[in-house]
Design a protein around this motif. Structure first.
Motif, PDB file in Angstrom:
ATOM      1  N   ASP A 226       0.831  -1.213   0.000  1.00  0.00           N
ATOM      2  CA  ASP A 226       0.000   0.000   0.000  1.00  0.00           C
ATOM      3  C   ASP A 226       0.866   1.263   0.000  1.00  0.00           C
ATOM      4  OD1 ASP A 226      -2.275  -1.530   0.014  1.00  0.00           O
ATOM      5  OD2 ASP A 226      -2.599  -1.395   2.179  1.00  0.00           O
ATOM      6  N   ILE A 227       1.944   1.249   0.781  1.00  0.00           N
ATOM      7  CA  ILE A 227       2.829   2.418   0.832  1.00  0.00           C
ATOM      8  C   ILE A 227       3.477   2.653  -0.531  1.00  0.00           C
ATOM      9  CG2 ILE A 227       4.957   3.339   1.845  1.00  0.00           C
ATOM     10  CD1 ILE A 227       4.277   1.752   4.397  1.00  0.00           C
ATOM     11  N   ILE A 228       3.943   1.583  -1.147  1.00  0.00           N
ATOM     12  CA  ILE A 228       4.559   1.721  -2.477  1.00  0.00           C
ATOM     13  C   ILE A 228       3.535   2.216  -3.489  1.00  0.00           C
ATOM     14  CG2 ILE A 228       5.662   0.477  -4.377  1.00  0.00           C
ATOM     15  CD1 ILE A 228       6.842  -1.442  -2.276  1.00  0.00           C
ATOM     16  N   SER A 229       2.331   1.637  -3.469  1.00  0.00           N
ATOM     17  CA  SER A 229       1.286   2.031  -4.427  1.00  0.00           C
ATOM     18  C   SER A 229       0.927   3.504  -4.308  1.00  0.00           C
ATOM     19  CB  SER A 229       0.026   1.184  -4.206  1.00  0.00           C
ATOM     20  OG  SER A 229       0.260  -0.171  -4.488  1.00  0.00           O
ATOM     21  N   ALA A 230       0.882   3.990  -3.053  1.00  0.00           N
ATOM     22  CA  ALA A 230       0.473   5.374  -2.822  1.00  0.00           C
ATOM     23  C   ALA A 230       1.555   6.375  -3.226  1.00  0.00           C
ATOM     24  CB  ALA A 230       0.110   5.564  -1.354  1.00  0.00           C
ATOM     25  N   ASN A 231       2.753   5.910  -3.467  1.00  0.00           N
ATOM     26  CA  ASN A 231       3.859   6.838  -3.724  1.00  0.00           C
ATOM     27  C   ASN A 231       4.612   6.556  -5.028  1.00  0.00           C
ATOM     28  OD1 ASN A 231       4.303   8.556  -1.051  1.00  0.00           O
ATOM     29  ND2 ASN A 231       3.776   6.468  -0.431  1.00  0.00           N
ATOM     30  N   CYS A 232       4.010   5.740  -5.916  1.00  0.00           N
ATOM     31  CA  CYS A 232       4.720   5.397  -7.161  1.00  0.00           C
ATOM     32  C   CYS A 232       4.135   6.100  -8.384  1.00  0.00           C
ATOM     33  CB  CYS A 232       4.713   3.879  -7.367  1.00  0.00           C
ATOM     34  SG  CYS A 232       3.085   3.186  -7.679  1.00  0.00           S
ATOM     35  N   VAL A 269      13.638  10.283  -8.976  1.00  0.00           N
ATOM     36  CA  VAL A 269      12.722  11.045  -8.122  1.00  0.00           C
ATOM     37  C   VAL A 269      11.617  10.140  -7.583  1.00  0.00           C
ATOM     38  CG1 VAL A 269      10.950  12.851  -8.122  1.00  0.00           C
ATOM     39  CG2 VAL A 269      13.173  13.273  -9.202  1.00  0.00           C
ATOM     40  N   ILE A 270      11.086   9.277  -8.445  1.00  0.00           N
ATOM     41  CA  ILE A 270      10.041   8.333  -8.012  1.00  0.00           C
ATOM     42  C   ILE A 270      10.600   7.371  -6.959  1.00  0.00           C
ATOM     43  CG2 ILE A 270       8.447   6.520  -8.744  1.00  0.00           C
ATOM     44  CD1 ILE A 270       8.478   7.767 -11.548  1.00  0.00           C
ATOM     45  N   CYS A 271      11.795   6.865  -7.195  1.00  0.00           N
ATOM     46  CA  CYS A 271      12.423   5.934  -6.240  1.00  0.00           C
ATOM     47  C   CYS A 271      12.636   6.602  -4.888  1.00  0.00           C
ATOM     48  CB  CYS A 271      13.762   5.447  -6.792  1.00  0.00           C
ATOM     49  SG  CYS A 271      13.630   4.367  -8.242  1.00  0.00           S
ATOM     50  N   ASP A 272      13.119   7.857  -4.910  1.00  0.00           N
ATOM     51  CA  ASP A 272      13.338   8.573  -3.650  1.00  0.00           C
ATOM     52  C   ASP A 272      12.029   8.772  -2.899  1.00  0.00           C
ATOM     53  OD1 ASP A 272      16.050   8.764  -3.900  1.00  0.00           O
ATOM     54  OD2 ASP A 272      16.070  10.822  -4.660  1.00  0.00           O
ATOM     55  N   ARG A 273      10.958   9.075  -3.639  1.00  0.00           N
ATOM     56  CA  ARG A 273       9.660   9.299  -3.002  1.00  0.00           C
ATOM     57  C   ARG A 273       9.163   8.027  -2.316  1.00  0.00           C
ATOM     58  NH1 ARG A 273       7.126  11.337  -7.158  1.00  0.00           N
ATOM     59  NH2 ARG A 273       5.965   9.481  -7.775  1.00  0.00           N
ATOM     60  N   ILE A 274       9.303   6.905  -3.005  1.00  0.00           N
ATOM     61  CA  ILE A 274       8.872   5.624  -2.426  1.00  0.00           C
ATOM     62  C   ILE A 274       9.736   5.268  -1.217  1.00  0.00           C
ATOM     63  CG2 ILE A 274       8.673   3.145  -2.837  1.00  0.00           C
ATOM     64  CD1 ILE A 274       8.135   3.803  -5.801  1.00  0.00           C
ATOM     65  N   GLU A 275      11.045   5.430  -1.364  1.00  0.00           N
ATOM     66  CA  GLU A 275      11.958   5.068  -0.277  1.00  0.00           C
ATOM     67  C   GLU A 275      11.717   5.928   0.960  1.00  0.00           C
ATOM     68  OE1 GLU A 275      16.778   4.459   0.453  1.00  0.00           O
ATOM     69  OE2 GLU A 275      15.995   4.919  -1.538  1.00  0.00           O
ATOM     70  N   ASP A 276      11.506   7.221   0.769  1.00  0.00           N
ATOM     71  CA  ASP A 276      11.237   8.118   1.905  1.00  0.00           C
ATOM     72  C   ASP A 276       9.945   7.724   2.620  1.00  0.00           C
ATOM     73  OD1 ASP A 276      13.533   9.519   1.362  1.00  0.00           O
ATOM     74  OD2 ASP A 276      12.520  11.141   0.267  1.00  0.00           O
TER      75      ASP A 276
END
Length: 309
Positions: A226-232, A269-276
């Motif tokens: 869910d966290i990954i989906s919301a931020n990818c 940028v997408i990877c950083d958003r998911i990782e954060d």
């Protein structure tokens, strides 16, 4: 408080609890040995013997926690998190050894029975030790779960087993005194030994799961999805999500599919958003993301509702 300050505070808390476990284990051991000394009860002896294991296990847990908090280095680039599992395995082995020693004492007691002396004094001393153990066990289990420390949880569970043992011993010795059936004393010690064997096996099994890179449970897996989906946003798909637990650390890796024409900077940028987002929700998480072009997607082209394959 920054993430680093929070991490350091958690480290100090776990180390402090592990240190105090050694002190409390010695106090409880002293009380239980005194209870055995004044009564001569083999059941109280078995209870004291398990506390000797507590002292050794607490010292091992303290060492393992110190090692597990060391930062990653050249020889251990993924950190030292698994050190705590070795402590938990050692604790399980010691528990089994204590059970075997108790059974040996039971055999000697059956061959040469000795009447109990000053049973009520011994039971009062043993009861005080049990109260201390119960409070400390709950403290360790609660803190161990909160800080994801297998060593603290294993130590707390072992002490809680000791509490259950002590309660059973108390009831059995009271029964032996009131009825005059001396056989209840060694018989109860046998039950204690079998219970300890079971708990030792459980501790070893749980620790081996950790050493074998066990994945997070289903509920936590879905939360990560869910966290990954919301931020990818901006990505086309996520697949091959894998997780593993190593002490306090949770390792997460997956493949992120993006448009083949997307720049490296934009995909980063997408990877950083998911990782954060994952780091904000999951303590001590380690994230590895493998970016792939859209021809590596596993879902049919045009699929947008579910970004997971």
């Amino acid at each position: 408080m920054t993430a680093i300050d929070s991490k350091n505070a958690a480290k100090r808390k776990v180390a402090s609890l592990a240190f105090w476990s050694i002190i409390i284990a010695f106090v409880v051991l002293g009380l239980k040995l005194a209870a055995w000394y004044v009564t001569g009860s083999v059941a109280l002896y078995s209870d004291a013997l398990e506390s000797i294991v507590n002292v050794i296990a607490s010292a091992a847990a303290y060492w393992a926690i110190q090692v597990s908090h060391k930062p990653a280095d050249q020889d251990h680039p993924f950190g030292h998190h698994k050190a705590e599992y070795f402590s938990a395995v050692l604790e399980g082995v010691l528990i089994v050894l204590a059970a075997l020693l108790i059974l040996n004492e039971v055999w000697s007691s059956l061959r040469h029975p000795v009447p109990l002396e000053q049973p009520w004094t011994g039971l009062a001393i043993n009861g005080l030790a049990t109260v201390i153990n119960a409070f400390w066990a709950m403290t360790l289990i609660r803190a161990g779960r909160a800080e994801k420390s297998p060593a603290l949880v294993a130590d707390g569970r072992h002490i809680m087993t000791d509490v259950a043992t002590s309660v059973g011993v108390f009831m059995g010795v009271v029964g032996a005194v009131l009825t005059g059936w001396q056989v209840l004393d060694p018989a109860l010690a046998v039950i204690v030994a079998l219970n300890i064997l079971w708990q030792g096996w459980h501790v070893i099994g749980s620790s081996m799961n950790g050493l074998m890179d066990r994945a997070v449970d289903t509920q936590e897996h879905m939360r990560i999805r869910d966290i990954i989906s919301a931020n990818c946003k901006g990505a086309l798909e996520v697949h091959d999500l894998k997780t593993r637990i190593a002490g306090r650390a949770t390792f997460i890796e997956f493949h992120l599919v993006v448009d083949a024409d997307m720049s490296v900077g934009a995909s980063h940028v997408i990877c950083d958003r998911i990782e954060d987002a994952l780091k904000a929700e999951i303590p001590s998480v380690r994230v590895t993301i493998h970016v792939e072009p859209d021809d590596e997607a596993k879902l049919p082209k045009g699929t947008t509702a579910v970004p997971f394959a």
